[in-house]
Every structure is written in structure tokens, then in C-alpha cells.
Design a protein around this motif. Structure first.
Motif, PDB file in Angstrom:
ATOM      1  N   SER A  68       5.303  -7.525  16.492  1.00  0.00           N
ATOM      2  CA  SER A  68       4.899  -6.177  16.073  1.00  0.00           C
ATOM      3  C   SER A  68       3.633  -6.171  15.247  1.00  0.00           C
ATOM      4  O   SER A  68       3.090  -5.104  14.943  1.00  0.00           O
ATOM      5  CB  SER A  68       6.018  -5.540  15.263  1.00  0.00           C
ATOM      6  OG  SER A  68       6.197  -6.231  14.031  1.00  0.00           O
ATOM      7  N   GLY A  69       3.158  -7.351  14.856  1.00  0.00           N
ATOM      8  CA  GLY A  69       2.002  -7.439  13.978  1.00  0.00           C
ATOM      9  C   GLY A  69       2.362  -7.441  12.506  1.00  0.00           C
ATOM     10  O   GLY A  69       1.469  -7.398  11.648  1.00  0.00           O
ATOM     11  N   ALA A  70       3.646  -7.527  12.186  1.00  0.00           N
ATOM     12  CA  ALA A  70       4.104  -7.387  10.802  1.00  0.00           C
ATOM     13  C   ALA A  70       3.428  -8.383   9.867  1.00  0.00           C
ATOM     14  O   ALA A  70       2.894  -8.012   8.818  1.00  0.00           O
ATOM     15  CB  ALA A  70       5.623  -7.547  10.742  1.00  0.00           C
ATOM     16  N   ILE A  71       3.464  -9.674  10.225  1.00  0.00           N
ATOM     17  CA  ILE A  71       2.899 -10.691   9.346  1.00  0.00           C
ATOM     18  C   ILE A  71       1.387 -10.521   9.223  1.00  0.00           C
ATOM     19  O   ILE A  71       0.830 -10.531   8.116  1.00  0.00           O
ATOM     20  CB  ILE A  71       3.248 -12.101   9.849  1.00  0.00           C
ATOM     21  CG1 ILE A  71       4.738 -12.375   9.661  1.00  0.00           C
ATOM     22  CG2 ILE A  71       2.412 -13.153   9.134  1.00  0.00           C
ATOM     23  CD1 ILE A  71       5.194 -13.718  10.207  1.00  0.00           C
ATOM     24  N   ALA A  72       0.713 -10.370  10.337  1.00  0.00           N
ATOM     25  CA  ALA A  72      -0.748 -10.247  10.322  1.00  0.00           C
ATOM     26  C   ALA A  72      -1.192  -9.059   9.487  1.00  0.00           C
ATOM     27  O   ALA A  72      -2.133  -9.158   8.677  1.00  0.00           O
ATOM     28  CB  ALA A  72      -1.271 -10.129  11.756  1.00  0.00           C
ATOM     29  N   LEU A  73      -0.531  -7.925   9.660  1.00  0.00           N
ATOM     30  CA  LEU A  73      -0.911  -6.718   8.926  1.00  0.00           C
ATOM     31  C   LEU A  73      -0.609  -6.847   7.441  1.00  0.00           C
ATOM     32  O   LEU A  73      -1.378  -6.376   6.598  1.00  0.00           O
ATOM     33  CB  LEU A  73      -0.205  -5.505   9.519  1.00  0.00           C
ATOM     34  CG  LEU A  73      -0.714  -5.085  10.901  1.00  0.00           C
ATOM     35  CD1 LEU A  73       0.241  -4.102  11.554  1.00  0.00           C
ATOM     36  CD2 LEU A  73      -2.113  -4.479  10.787  1.00  0.00           C
ATOM     37  N   ALA A  74       0.505  -7.502   7.104  1.00  0.00           N
ATOM     38  CA  ALA A  74       0.825  -7.705   5.693  1.00  0.00           C
ATOM     39  C   ALA A  74      -0.214  -8.610   5.036  1.00  0.00           C
ATOM     40  O   ALA A  74      -0.663  -8.355   3.908  1.00  0.00           O
ATOM     41  CB  ALA A  74       2.219  -8.310   5.553  1.00  0.00           C
ATOM     42  N   MET A  75      -0.609  -9.671   5.730  1.00  0.00           N
ATOM     43  CA  MET A  75      -1.619 -10.573   5.189  1.00  0.00           C
ATOM     44  C   MET A  75      -2.950  -9.841   5.005  1.00  0.00           C
ATOM     45  O   MET A  75      -3.618 -10.005   3.971  1.00  0.00           O
ATOM     46  CB  MET A  75      -1.812 -11.779   6.107  1.00  0.00           C
ATOM     47  CG  MET A  75      -0.597 -12.682   6.269  1.00  0.00           C
ATOM     48  SD  MET A  75      -0.019 -13.476   4.753  1.00  0.00           S
ATOM     49  CE  MET A  75      -1.441 -14.465   4.287  1.00  0.00           C
ATOM     50  N   ALA A  76      -3.345  -9.040   5.972  1.00  0.00           N
ATOM     51  CA  ALA A  76      -4.611  -8.311   5.876  1.00  0.00           C
ATOM     52  C   ALA A  76      -4.570  -7.281   4.752  1.00  0.00           C
ATOM     53  O   ALA A  76      -5.555  -7.104   4.026  1.00  0.00           O
ATOM     54  CB  ALA A  76      -4.923  -7.629   7.208  1.00  0.00           C
ATOM     55  N   GLN A  77      -3.431  -6.621   4.603  1.00  0.00           N
ATOM     56  CA  GLN A  77      -3.305  -5.587   3.580  1.00  0.00           C
ATOM     57  C   GLN A  77      -3.311  -6.172   2.169  1.00  0.00           C
ATOM     58  O   GLN A  77      -3.914  -5.624   1.254  1.00  0.00           O
ATOM     59  CB  GLN A  77      -2.019  -4.792   3.801  1.00  0.00           C
ATOM     60  CG  GLN A  77      -1.824  -3.621   2.843  1.00  0.00           C
ATOM     61  CD  GLN A  77      -0.510  -2.919   3.084  1.00  0.00           C
ATOM     62  OE1 GLN A  77       0.550  -3.412   2.718  1.00  0.00           O
ATOM     63  NE2 GLN A  77      -0.569  -1.757   3.725  1.00  0.00           N
ATOM     64  N   GLU A  78      -2.635  -7.318   2.006  1.00  0.00           N
ATOM     65  CA  GLU A  78      -2.444  -7.864   0.666  1.00  0.00           C
ATOM     66  C   GLU A  78      -3.458  -8.936   0.288  1.00  0.00           C
ATOM     67  O   GLU A  78      -3.498  -9.369  -0.871  1.00  0.00           O
ATOM     68  CB  GLU A  78      -1.014  -8.384   0.530  1.00  0.00           C
ATOM     69  CG  GLU A  78       0.018  -7.263   0.695  1.00  0.00           C
ATOM     70  CD  GLU A  78       1.446  -7.745   0.544  1.00  0.00           C
ATOM     71  OE1 GLU A  78       1.753  -8.328  -0.512  1.00  0.00           O
ATOM     72  OE2 GLU A  78       2.241  -7.545   1.494  1.00  0.00           O
ATOM     73  N   VAL A  79      -4.256  -9.378   1.246  1.00  0.00           N
ATOM     74  CA  VAL A  79      -5.388 -10.273   0.962  1.00  0.00           C
ATOM     75  C   VAL A  79      -6.627  -9.568   1.527  1.00  0.00           C
ATOM     76  O   VAL A  79      -7.085  -9.874   2.637  1.00  0.00           O
ATOM     77  CB  VAL A  79      -5.201 -11.664   1.605  1.00  0.00           C
ATOM     78  CG1 VAL A  79      -6.292 -12.628   1.144  1.00  0.00           C
ATOM     79  CG2 VAL A  79      -3.824 -12.240   1.275  1.00  0.00           C
ATOM     80  N   PRO A  80      -7.166  -8.604   0.786  1.00  0.00           N
ATOM     81  CA  PRO A  80      -8.148  -7.664   1.338  1.00  0.00           C
ATOM     82  C   PRO A  80      -9.403  -8.272   1.951  1.00  0.00           C
ATOM     83  O   PRO A  80     -10.011  -7.668   2.817  1.00  0.00           O
ATOM     84  CB  PRO A  80      -8.494  -6.785   0.129  1.00  0.00           C
ATOM     85  CG  PRO A  80      -7.307  -6.883  -0.769  1.00  0.00           C
ATOM     86  CD  PRO A  80      -6.813  -8.287  -0.597  1.00  0.00           C
ATOM     87  N   ARG A  81      -9.811  -9.477   1.529  1.00  0.00           N
ATOM     88  CA  ARG A  81     -11.031 -10.063   2.086  1.00  0.00           C
ATOM     89  C   ARG A  81     -10.742 -10.993   3.255  1.00  0.00           C
ATOM     90  O   ARG A  81     -11.667 -11.606   3.812  1.00  0.00           O
ATOM     91  CB  ARG A  81     -11.784 -10.832   0.995  1.00  0.00           C
ATOM     92  CG  ARG A  81     -12.345  -9.932  -0.098  1.00  0.00           C
ATOM     93  CD  ARG A  81     -13.179 -10.723  -1.081  1.00  0.00           C
ATOM     94  NE  ARG A  81     -13.753  -9.860  -2.097  1.00  0.00           N
ATOM     95  CZ  ARG A  81     -14.533 -10.283  -3.092  1.00  0.00           C
ATOM     96  NH1 ARG A  81     -14.810 -11.579  -3.196  1.00  0.00           N
ATOM     97  NH2 ARG A  81     -15.023  -9.434  -3.973  1.00  0.00           N
ATOM     98  N   ALA A  82      -9.502 -11.107   3.639  1.00  0.00           N
ATOM     99  CA  ALA A  82      -9.138 -12.023   4.717  1.00  0.00           C
ATOM    100  C   ALA A  82      -9.546 -11.483   6.080  1.00  0.00           C
ATOM    101  O   ALA A  82      -9.523 -10.276   6.326  1.00  0.00           O
ATOM    102  CB  ALA A  82      -7.635 -12.288   4.699  1.00  0.00           C
ATOM    103  N   ALA A  83      -9.903 -12.404   6.968  1.00  0.00           N
ATOM    104  CA  ALA A  83     -10.070 -12.096   8.391  1.00  0.00           C
ATOM    105  C   ALA A  83      -8.847 -12.671   9.096  1.00  0.00           C
ATOM    106  O   ALA A  83      -8.537 -13.859   8.947  1.00  0.00           O
ATOM    107  CB  ALA A  83     -11.348 -12.721   8.931  1.00  0.00           C
ATOM    108  N   VAL A  84      -8.132 -11.836   9.839  1.00  0.00           N
ATOM    109  CA  VAL A  84      -6.856 -12.241  10.419  1.00  0.00           C
ATOM    110  C   VAL A  84      -6.920 -12.141  11.941  1.00  0.00           C
ATOM    111  O   VAL A  84      -7.304 -11.101  12.489  1.00  0.00           O
ATOM    112  CB  VAL A  84      -5.697 -11.367   9.889  1.00  0.00           C
ATOM    113  CG1 VAL A  84      -4.363 -11.856  10.452  1.00  0.00           C
ATOM    114  CG2 VAL A  84      -5.668 -11.391   8.358  1.00  0.00           C
ATOM    115  N   HIS A  85      -6.513 -13.217  12.595  1.00  0.00           N
ATOM    116  CA  HIS A  85      -6.369 -13.227  14.056  1.00  0.00           C
ATOM    117  C   HIS A  85      -4.883 -13.328  14.368  1.00  0.00           C
ATOM    118  O   HIS A  85      -4.176 -14.177  13.810  1.00  0.00           O
ATOM    119  CB  HIS A  85      -7.120 -14.397  14.675  1.00  0.00           C
ATOM    120  CG  HIS A  85      -8.606 -14.277  14.574  1.00  0.00           C
ATOM    121  ND1 HIS A  85      -9.389 -13.841  15.622  1.00  0.00           N
ATOM    122  CD2 HIS A  85      -9.453 -14.525  13.533  1.00  0.00           C
ATOM    123  CE1 HIS A  85     -10.661 -13.829  15.240  1.00  0.00           C
ATOM    124  NE2 HIS A  85     -10.726 -14.242  13.978  1.00  0.00           N
ATOM    125  N   ALA A  86      -4.399 -12.471  15.257  1.00  0.00           N
ATOM    126  CA  ALA A  86      -2.978 -12.438  15.613  1.00  0.00           C
ATOM    127  C   ALA A  86      -2.835 -12.669  17.113  1.00  0.00           C
ATOM    128  O   ALA A  86      -3.503 -12.010  17.917  1.00  0.00           O
ATOM    129  CB  ALA A  86      -2.370 -11.095  15.223  1.00  0.00           C
TER     130      ALA A  86
END
Length: 285
Positions: free
Chosen positions: A122-140
């Protein structure tokens, strides 16, 4: 007495008799969903406003259809996610995995961390990481097309979604262009042994995608493959975080041995103090 509260009490008993693990909570959540009010305000629903559709929803839950499929919503950390048939419903246990990962990334001396979430669902982990680590670049990365579509919806409706790049592909061959550059690899992969099929809760066994649940005779087939992927993607000093079943706590850290360039392989408990995820640090190629 308020009619809806009487109906909720009756629904609670029906759900309990059906073996639903949290009958009172689910009965209240369904009532709140059907009547369009917060769960804490059910007492404000007037008798004249009682909606008979409530019993349709209760019957579906009684048949062990997931609560989240009925309401269309799953909550994960600070996210409200859309879920339904074809995508794994995120569980509270995974929040502990994300907690550890966020702390690990924040402790790194990296301005803009590069994070990869394998088997994103569902993207849960990726979205949580992006939301809570604002400068992160996330690939899912997600293999199942239906799940990718759910992840796209969730990325479009949650903060941080613009910094999540979704890839429809195989976690075992994904993202060769990022080899040796990633700060953190995180995954909640399938890990249930095929031999445990009959013991899996109906909500998962009959409604979650089979590919998101089962992984070989001992449940560790995909995790073995993810070790290779993480070893390929991570930079020296990067870390991997992989969720597993509480019965696999003594096994998963051994899949990240020193002779393959790993260090500090260890298990960690969830909020119920059960072994829930393994971590390791990449020290060499």
C-alpha cells in the motif's frame, strides 16, 4: 438508551461469537463509518438516524472480511491509507519497524538520505519514511500491479507522497542504478511458511494477496533474496531493516553473515516484546 449503542452491543457479541479478535472496537468502527461520525461521538446519533446498513457491514465483518476492506481505510502511524482487495493491509506491528528505521536514518550524517522500501504494498512504509524524514528521497518497489495502483492512490493523498518514487518491479532485481548508493533498505516482505496456511487468520488468508503472505516452506525464501538485494544497493555503513514473524527471531539475523560483508546483525522486539524485525549494517562490498 441510545438505539445505536444497543445495536453496537449486539454487534459486539455477534463479532465475538464469530472469533473476531477485537469485537467491540470493530463494532464501534463500523458504526462510526456507516453513520459518518467519529467513534467517540456514537452516542450523538439520534435513534431516528439509525442506518440499517450497519447490519450489512457487521455481517461482512462477521464473515471475517477485514475491517479495513469494509471501511476502505487503514491507519498507519500518521497516515490514512486507502486499502481494499489486492493489497496487503498494513499492521500495527510494522510501526515498530518504521520507528527503528527512522531513528537509524536520523542518526546518519546524511543531509538527504536515500531510502528503498522493497515489497511496498500500500506504500505504508515508504510514505511514513518520507513524511517523518522530510529530506529523504524514497524509492518504493512492488511487484503486484493492483498493489502498485493502491500505492499510487496513497502517495497522491498523503504528505510526503511527492518524494516517493514508485517502481512496478521485482524486489530481487530492482533499482540497479542505485547500487552502492542507498542509506537504508527496509522491507515488510512475505514471511509465512507455506506449512502454516491453515493457521493464518481468515482476514489475511482469504483477503490479503497470497504473494504478500507466503514465502517457501520456512517462510524465509524472499528474505534470503532480499539479503542479496540489500547487499547490492547499500553503501558501506548503510543499514537494512527486515520484518519477520515472531517465530523467526532466531533465524533471520543469521541470513546477514559477516563473510558477506555484514556487521551488527541483530533482532529487535515489537511493542509486545516479541521478536519482530532484523537489522544489519553493510561494512564492505
Amino acid at each position: 438508551m441510545n438505539l445505536l449503542l444497543v445495536e453496537v452491543a449486539q454487534a459486539t457479541q455477534r463479532l465475538a461469537d464469530a472469533g473476531v479478535p477485537s469485537p467491540r472496537f470493530d463494532a464501534e468502527e463500523l458504526a462510526a463509518y456507516v453513520h459518518g461520525v467519529p467513534r467517540g461521538e456514537l452516542h450523538r446519533v439520534a435513534d431516528a438516524d439509525f442506518d440499517a446498513r450497519y447490519w450489512e457491514a457487521v455481517a461482512r465483518r462477521e464473515a471475517r472480511e477485514p475491517l479495513q476492506h469494509i471501511t476502505g481505510v487503514a491507519y498507519f502511524r500518521y497516515l490514512e491509507l486507502q486499502v481494499g482487495p489486492g493489497v496487503f493491509v498494513p499492521r500495527p506491528e510494522t510501526e515498530s519497524v518504521v520507528d527503528w528505521a527512522i531513528a537509524a536514518v536520523r542518526a546518519m550524517d546524511v543531509v538527504a538520505p536515500l531510502i528503498v522500501d522493497l515489497c511496498t504494498g500500500s506504500g505504508a512504509i515508504a510514505l511514513a519514511m518520507a513524511q517523518e524524514v522530510p529530506r529523504a528521497a524514497v524509492h518504493a518497489v512492488e511487484l503486484e500491479e493492483t498493489a502498485v495502483n493502491w500505492a499510487r492512490k496513497n502517495a497522491a493523498h498523503n504528505d510526503g507522497g511527492a518524494r516517493v518514487v514508485l517502481h512496478h518491479g521485482d524486489a530481487l532485481t530492482a533499482l540497479p542504478e542505485l547500487n552502492g548508493q542507498v542509506d537504508l533498505v527496509i522491507s515488510n516482505p512475505p514471511y509465512i511458511p507455506l506449512t502454516e496456511w491453515e493457521h493464518v487468520a481468515p482476514e489475511a488468508r482469504d483477503h490479503d494477496p497470497q504473494a504478500a503472505l507466503f514465502s517457501g516452506e520456512d517462510g524465509l525464501d524472499l528474505i534470503r533474496g532480499l539479503e542479496v538485494t540489500a547487499r547490492r544497493l547499500l553503501r558501506p555503513g548503510g543499514v537494512v531493516v527486515v520484518e519477520h514473524a515472531d517465530t523467526q527471531g532466531g533465524q533471520v539475523p543469521w541470513l546477514f553473515p559477516e563473510e558477506r560483508g555484514w556487521a551488527d546483525a541483530a533482532d529487535h522486539p515489537d511493542l509486545n516484546n516479541r521478536p519482530r524485525f532484523a537489522t544489519a549494517r553493510r561494512v564492505r562490498t
